[in-house]
Motif scaffolding. Structure first.
Motif, PDB file in Angstrom:
ATOM      1  N   LEU A   1       3.350  -8.623  44.202  1.00 52.37           N
ATOM      2  CA  LEU A   1       3.916  -7.361  44.678  1.00 52.37           C
ATOM      3  C   LEU A   1       4.502  -7.479  46.083  1.00 52.37           C
ATOM      4  O   LEU A   1       5.072  -6.517  46.600  1.00 52.37           O
ATOM      5  CB  LEU A   1       2.845  -6.269  44.667  1.00 52.37           C
ATOM      6  N   GLY A   2       4.331  -8.638  46.710  1.00 48.66           N
ATOM      7  CA  GLY A   2       4.849  -8.835  48.061  1.00 48.66           C
ATOM      8  C   GLY A   2       4.828 -10.310  48.415  1.00 48.66           C
ATOM      9  O   GLY A   2       4.592 -11.160  47.556  1.00 48.66           O
ATOM     10  N   ALA A   3       5.070 -10.607  49.693  1.00 45.49           N
ATOM     11  CA  ALA A   3       5.074 -11.997  50.168  1.00 45.49           C
ATOM     12  C   ALA A   3       3.622 -12.449  50.349  1.00 45.49           C
ATOM     13  O   ALA A   3       3.130 -12.599  51.466  1.00 45.49           O
ATOM     14  CB  ALA A   3       5.858 -12.099  51.473  1.00 45.49           C
ATOM     15  N   PHE A   4       2.943 -12.652  49.203  1.00 42.99           N
ATOM     16  CA  PHE A   4       1.487 -12.836  49.213  1.00 42.99           C
ATOM     17  C   PHE A   4       1.053 -14.109  49.944  1.00 42.99           C
ATOM     18  O   PHE A   4      -0.111 -14.254  50.300  1.00 42.99           O
ATOM     19  CB  PHE A   4       0.948 -12.855  47.777  1.00 42.99           C
ATOM     20  N   GLU A   5       1.985 -15.044  50.173  1.00 45.88           N
ATOM     21  CA  GLU A   5       1.609 -16.301  50.823  1.00 45.88           C
ATOM     22  C   GLU A   5       1.245 -16.094  52.295  1.00 45.88           C
ATOM     23  O   GLU A   5       0.571 -16.942  52.886  1.00 45.88           O
ATOM     24  CB  GLU A   5       2.764 -17.324  50.753  1.00 45.88           C
ATOM     25  N   ILE A   6       1.742 -14.985  52.890  1.00 44.22           N
ATOM     26  CA  ILE A   6       1.500 -14.771  54.319  1.00 44.22           C
ATOM     27  C   ILE A   6       0.792 -13.437  54.557  1.00 44.22           C
ATOM     28  O   ILE A   6       1.359 -12.381  54.316  1.00 44.22           O
ATOM     29  CB  ILE A   6       2.822 -14.856  55.136  1.00 44.22           C
ATOM     30  N   PRO A   7      -0.476 -13.483  55.002  1.00 43.35           N
ATOM     31  CA  PRO A   7      -1.192 -12.238  55.302  1.00 43.35           C
ATOM     32  C   PRO A   7      -0.527 -11.530  56.484  1.00 43.35           C
ATOM     33  O   PRO A   7       0.060 -12.210  57.327  1.00 43.35           O
ATOM     34  CB  PRO A   7      -2.604 -12.722  55.658  1.00 43.35           C
TER      35      PRO A   7
ATOM     36  N   LEU B   1      -3.445 -14.751  41.989  1.00 36.87           N
ATOM     37  CA  LEU B   1      -4.733 -14.347  41.416  1.00 36.87           C
ATOM     38  C   LEU B   1      -5.858 -15.234  41.947  1.00 36.87           C
ATOM     39  O   LEU B   1      -6.973 -14.761  42.172  1.00 36.87           O
ATOM     40  CB  LEU B   1      -4.681 -14.401  39.892  1.00 36.87           C
ATOM     41  N   ASN B   2      -5.565 -16.513  42.154  1.00 38.50           N
ATOM     42  CA  ASN B   2      -6.552 -17.397  42.772  1.00 38.50           C
ATOM     43  C   ASN B   2      -6.855 -16.948  44.198  1.00 38.50           C
ATOM     44  O   ASN B   2      -8.010 -16.944  44.641  1.00 38.50           O
ATOM     45  CB  ASN B   2      -6.053 -18.848  42.772  1.00 38.50           C
ATOM     46  N   GLN B   3      -5.801 -16.553  44.919  1.00 41.00           N
ATOM     47  CA  GLN B   3      -5.979 -16.091  46.298  1.00 41.00           C
ATOM     48  C   GLN B   3      -6.846 -14.834  46.345  1.00 41.00           C
ATOM     49  O   GLN B   3      -7.654 -14.663  47.255  1.00 41.00           O
ATOM     50  CB  GLN B   3      -4.605 -15.809  46.926  1.00 41.00           C
ATOM     51  N   ALA B   4      -6.665 -13.982  45.343  1.00 44.17           N
ATOM     52  CA  ALA B   4      -7.470 -12.753  45.271  1.00 44.17           C
ATOM     53  C   ALA B   4      -8.885 -13.037  44.758  1.00 44.17           C
ATOM     54  O   ALA B   4      -9.752 -12.165  44.796  1.00 44.17           O
ATOM     55  CB  ALA B   4      -6.783 -11.736  44.358  1.00 44.17           C
ATOM     56  N   GLY B   5      -9.100 -14.278  44.264  1.00 46.10           N
ATOM     57  CA  GLY B   5     -10.427 -14.652  43.782  1.00 46.10           C
ATOM     58  C   GLY B   5     -10.793 -14.061  42.438  1.00 46.10           C
ATOM     59  O   GLY B   5     -11.977 -13.925  42.105  1.00 46.10           O
ATOM     60  N   VAL B   6      -9.774 -13.706  41.621  1.00 50.07           N
ATOM     61  CA  VAL B   6     -10.060 -13.011  40.369  1.00 50.07           C
ATOM     62  C   VAL B   6      -9.535 -13.730  39.132  1.00 50.07           C
ATOM     63  O   VAL B   6      -9.619 -13.189  38.022  1.00 50.07           O
ATOM     64  CB  VAL B   6      -9.489 -11.572  40.395  1.00 50.07           C
ATOM     65  N   ALA B   7      -8.979 -14.931  39.305  1.00 44.91           N
ATOM     66  CA  ALA B   7      -8.347 -15.601  38.164  1.00 44.91           C
ATOM     67  C   ALA B   7      -9.312 -15.733  36.982  1.00 44.91           C
ATOM     68  O   ALA B   7      -8.919 -15.565  35.818  1.00 44.91           O
ATOM     69  CB  ALA B   7      -7.814 -16.970  38.576  1.00 44.91           C
ATOM     70  N   ASP B   8     -10.580 -16.012  37.264  1.00 42.82           N
ATOM     71  CA  ASP B   8     -11.555 -16.206  36.183  1.00 42.82           C
ATOM     72  C   ASP B   8     -11.918 -14.909  35.466  1.00 42.82           C
ATOM     73  O   ASP B   8     -12.526 -14.938  34.395  1.00 42.82           O
ATOM     74  CB  ASP B   8     -12.836 -16.850  36.732  1.00 42.82           C
ATOM     75  N   ASP B   9     -11.544 -13.779  36.065  1.00 41.98           N
ATOM     76  CA  ASP B   9     -11.904 -12.490  35.470  1.00 41.98           C
ATOM     77  C   ASP B   9     -10.843 -11.967  34.510  1.00 41.98           C
ATOM     78  O   ASP B   9     -11.095 -11.012  33.768  1.00 41.98           O
ATOM     79  CB  ASP B   9     -12.143 -11.442  36.572  1.00 41.98           C
TER      80      ASP B   9
ATOM     81  N   LEU C   1      -9.953  -3.322  29.690  1.00 44.08           N
ATOM     82  CA  LEU C   1      -8.579  -3.795  29.803  1.00 44.08           C
ATOM     83  C   LEU C   1      -8.474  -5.238  29.330  1.00 44.08           C
ATOM     84  O   LEU C   1      -9.334  -6.063  29.617  1.00 44.08           O
ATOM     85  CB  LEU C   1      -8.126  -3.698  31.277  1.00 44.08           C
ATOM     86  N   ILE C   2      -7.404  -5.518  28.575  1.00 40.20           N
ATOM     87  CA  ILE C   2      -7.039  -6.894  28.239  1.00 40.20           C
ATOM     88  C   ILE C   2      -5.966  -7.321  29.226  1.00 40.20           C
ATOM     89  O   ILE C   2      -4.942  -6.637  29.378  1.00 40.20           O
ATOM     90  CB  ILE C   2      -6.491  -6.985  26.799  1.00 40.20           C
ATOM     91  N   THR C   3      -6.177  -8.427  29.948  1.00 44.45           N
ATOM     92  CA  THR C   3      -5.223  -8.876  30.963  1.00 44.45           C
ATOM     93  C   THR C   3      -4.735 -10.284  30.639  1.00 44.45           C
ATOM     94  O   THR C   3      -5.534 -11.202  30.466  1.00 44.45           O
ATOM     95  CB  THR C   3      -5.866  -8.874  32.364  1.00 44.45           C
ATOM     96  N   VAL C   4      -3.421 -10.420  30.573  1.00 49.92           N
ATOM     97  CA  VAL C   4      -2.792 -11.715  30.328  1.00 49.92           C
ATOM     98  C   VAL C   4      -1.794 -11.968  31.450  1.00 49.92           C
ATOM     99  O   VAL C   4      -0.915 -11.133  31.710  1.00 49.92           O
ATOM    100  CB  VAL C   4      -2.075 -11.743  28.957  1.00 49.92           C
ATOM    101  N   ALA C   5      -1.943 -13.097  32.138  1.00 50.87           N
ATOM    102  CA  ALA C   5      -1.084 -13.385  33.292  1.00 50.87           C
ATOM    103  C   ALA C   5      -0.484 -14.771  33.151  1.00 50.87           C
ATOM    104  O   ALA C   5      -1.048 -15.659  32.506  1.00 50.87           O
ATOM    105  CB  ALA C   5      -1.892 -13.298  34.588  1.00 50.87           C
ATOM    106  N   GLY C   6       0.691 -14.959  33.766  1.00 51.74           N
ATOM    107  CA  GLY C   6       1.321 -16.269  33.728  1.00 51.74           C
ATOM    108  C   GLY C   6       2.404 -16.405  34.770  1.00 51.74           C
ATOM    109  O   GLY C   6       2.914 -15.410  35.297  1.00 51.74           O
ATOM    110  N   GLY C   7       2.772 -17.652  35.057  1.00 55.67           N
ATOM    111  CA  GLY C   7       3.772 -17.950  36.086  1.00 55.67           C
ATOM    112  C   GLY C   7       3.092 -18.530  37.310  1.00 55.67           C
ATOM    113  O   GLY C   7       1.990 -18.118  37.672  1.00 55.67           O
ATOM    114  N   GLY C   8       3.736 -19.523  37.934  1.00 59.23           N
ATOM    115  CA  GLY C   8       3.121 -20.246  39.045  1.00 59.23           C
ATOM    116  C   GLY C   8       2.676 -19.364  40.190  1.00 59.23           C
ATOM    117  O   GLY C   8       1.531 -19.434  40.648  1.00 59.23           O
ATOM    118  N   ASP C   9       3.573 -18.488  40.676  1.00 59.32           N
ATOM    119  CA  ASP C   9       3.213 -17.598  41.780  1.00 59.32           C
ATOM    120  C   ASP C   9       2.085 -16.661  41.382  1.00 59.32           C
ATOM    121  O   ASP C   9       1.218 -16.326  42.198  1.00 59.32           O
ATOM    122  CB  ASP C   9       4.431 -16.755  42.211  1.00 59.32           C
TER     123      ASP C   9
END
Length: 395
Positions: free
Chosen positions: A318-324, A359-367, A346-354
């Motif tokens: 949703l934004g320039a997530f690489e830079i806090p 999602l890894n940065q948010a710490g939720v990829a495994d969820d 909720l069923i969540t399906v995500a994809g794409g490198g960014d």
């Protein structure tokens, strides 16, 4: 949709030609991220448990149809052996006689399929040669399924064919997300440019109940409605297209959520001084101001929208997530989606490198219910395109 899986095949005593994606990043001879290797382990394990012998086909890098020692799959043998906890026998120029001389449960790795131009040309001669090396074809490389190559499509028409465990999981997840989803179904589509996701947006507005647009893409939509966004990333030549997409969404009954506020800075840098300003058709930013993230009101609206969904597809931040702190909206929305997923709502399906990085940065990829590592194939599926490697399994 129907395709065969390993469970539908008689594997005992068979050489199973298995197309995998082990195109992993390396530093020298060290694999720096073994995710793609780890994801094929269930397929290799199940083939051997059923009495079969996997003969692995894969590409590595972009050798442009020529042998290149730096892109030899022999470099991956130690990482594969560690993942499989078994010996892997590498072969540069295989023959069926040589393969049949190996142990009945051997794991055989064939040299980079792209060391000849016949691979990407889907040359029938190469497909016939590959088919001669095995009794059954198993495709476990969804990430290469959008390529009509000899090892992904050609050979699949010449042998009894099935999906491997990773391909099976990917197809099942995508079918649940877009082909036959629990409703209401929505998507978060973000990233820098509308131009890279035109087909995606045009397909999604016909299928979704809610479309959340973020990142630099959202700027183009806002500018198309009259906003003056200073130095913000946006594509002025796509304003008409953006308006057409909004009109198509309205006609299809798809609610589009665009930012109503944003984090605005004068430099693209971590911890840059910034303010949260309202965004809309009347916005008049100064020439050096940039929208780098969705604001708090937008993040709340996105969280509320996600809470009302049964299925969510996510592609892009949703934004320039690489830079806090310009990761704030992405992280907030990701945590909200993860919480809804873990609570069973909720069923969540995500994809794409960014997306995966965010999602890894948010710490939720495994969820999340499912995260695709397929990149281009994931996008083309979402765009509604037929994937040659999948179509070949549907015979």
């Amino acid at each position: 949709m129907s395709w065969k899986t390993l469970d539908d095949m008689e594997l005992a005593g068979k050489r199973v030609l298995t197309r995998v994606d082990i195109n992993v990043p390396m530093d020298g001879d060290t694999v720096t991220d073994a995710t793609r290797i780890e994801r094929i382990v269930p397929t290799i394990r199940d083939i051997r448990a059923a009495g079969g012998s996997p003969v692995l086909l894969a590409h590595f890098g972009r050798p442009k149809g020529q042998p290149n020692p730096e892109m030899s799959l022999s470099r991956l043998v130690p990482a594969l052996e560690a993942a499989f906890d078994a010996l892997v026998t590498f072969v540069e120029r295989p023959s069926r006689d040589w393969i049949d001389a190996q142990a009945a449960d051997a794991i055989i790795l064939v040299e980079n399929t792209r060391f000849t131009a016949m691979e990407e040309a889907n040359d029938p001669q190469m497909a016939q040669f590959l088919a001669s090396l095995g009794d059954i074809y198993c495709n476990d490389a969804f990430s290469a399924a959008h390529r009509a190559h000899a090892s992904t499509a050609g050979v699949a028409h010449l042998l009894p064919a099935c999906a491997g465990r990773l391909m099976q999981a990917e197809l099942s997840a995508l079918e649940a997300a877009l082909s036959n989803p629990k409703r209401p179904v929505g998507a978060v589509v973000g990233g820098a440019k509308v131009s890279t996701k035109l087909d995606l947006l045009q397909n999604l507005v016909q299928k979704l109940d809610v479309l959340i647009i973020g990142g630099g893409m959202a700027n183009t939509f806002l500018a198309a409605q009259g906003a003056r966004l200073g130095a913000s990333l946006q594509e002025a030549d796509l304003h008409d297209t953006a308006r057409d997409i909004l009109d198509a969404a309205k006609a299809a009954g798809c609610t589009v959520i665009l930012p109503t506020d944003g984090r605005v800075a004068r430099e693209f840098a971590a911890q840059a001084p910034h303010e949260v300003l309202p965004l809309g058709p009347e916005t008049q930013l100064e020439a050096d101001q940039m929208v780098l993230d969705a604001g708090d009101d937008t993040a709340k609206a996105v969280e509320d929208a996600i809470a009302g969904l049964a299925t969510l597809i996510w592609n892009g931040p949703l934004g320039a997530f690489e830079i806090p702190p310009f990761d704030t909206a992405t992280v907030a929305a990701a945590k909200s989606a993860a919480a809804q997923t873990t609570s069973g709502n909720l069923i969540t399906v995500a994809g794409g490198g960014d997306t995966v990085a965010a999602l890894n940065q948010a710490g939720v990829a495994d969820d999340f219910t499912y995260i695709s590592t397929a990149g281009g194939a994931f996008l083309e599926w979402m765009e509604g395109k037929d994937l040659p490697g999948v179509a070949a399994l549907m015979q």
